[in-house]
Design an enzyme around this catalytic site. Structure first.
Site, PDB file in Angstrom:
ATOM      1  CG  HIS A  13      17.034  40.748   8.289  1.00 56.26           C
ATOM      2  ND1 HIS A  13      17.905  39.965   7.572  1.00 56.26           N
ATOM      3  CD2 HIS A  13      17.535  40.807   9.552  1.00 56.26           C
ATOM      4  CE1 HIS A  13      18.903  39.583   8.356  1.00 56.26           C
ATOM      5  NE2 HIS A  13      18.694  40.074   9.566  1.00 56.26           N
ATOM      6  N   GLY A  14      15.150  39.160   5.816  1.00 51.91           N
ATOM      7  CA  GLY A  14      15.238  37.969   4.969  1.00 51.91           C
ATOM      8  C   GLY A  14      16.062  36.834   5.542  1.00 51.91           C
TER       9      GLY A  14
END
Length: 161
Positions: A13-14
């Site tokens: 994810h980010g």
């Protein structure tokens, strides 16, 4: 060369794909997870999170151990991501030269009852079984920190257990 082994129940994810990969300067992300191999939709979604210039691999835990022990891996900068402490333990016991195990996000996602979990940090929630596995990880003598992103304080797991 392994730069980091991260436990993150969201996998890529980010925080992983952008922040940690840039901070570490990795050119490979190995997602080691036995369950994800049967979910092509999830793999496609995770691949879209990986920044350009970084090659992702989605493999079983055993295949990851083989890849990480291959002498060719020494020429690469690799971040390994697992979603469970027991997977990190299995890799840590069979792959030498892991410089750091990072606990990023764990225990908030899933079907387990949150009332059975102890909060170790803002992003880490563990069951009694998880805590036992974390103790086994500490016994490997690999540095283990709790740090969602590199700009957060570097807290040692041993200080939280």
């Amino acid at each position: 060369m392994i730069s980091l082994l991260r436990v993150d129940d969201r996998l890529i994810h980010g925080q992983v794909a952008v922040v940690w990969s840039r901070y570490l300067g990795v050119n490979r992300i190995v997602v080691a997870n036995d369950e994800i191999l049967n979910n092509e939709v999830q793999i496609m979604a995770l691949k879209m999170s990986v920044p350009e210039g970084i090659k992702p691999f989605f493999v079983s835990i055993d295949k990851a151990i083989g890849l990480l022990n291959n002498p060719k891996a020494d020429k690469l900068k690799i971040m390994v991501v697992v979603n469970k402490p027991q997977d990190a333990l299995k890799i840590a016991q069979k792959v030498p030269n892991i410089p750091l195990i990072n606990l990023g996000n764990y225990g908030r996602v899933g079907s387990e009852n949150m009332s059975e979990k102890k909060q170790l940090s803002k992003n880490i929630f563990v069951t009694a079984k998880d805590k036992q596995i974390l103790q086994e990880l500490l016994a490997t003598k690999i540095k283990i920190n709790v740090q969602p992103v590199p700009t957060d304080p570097d807290i040692q797991l041993v200080d939280l257990i």
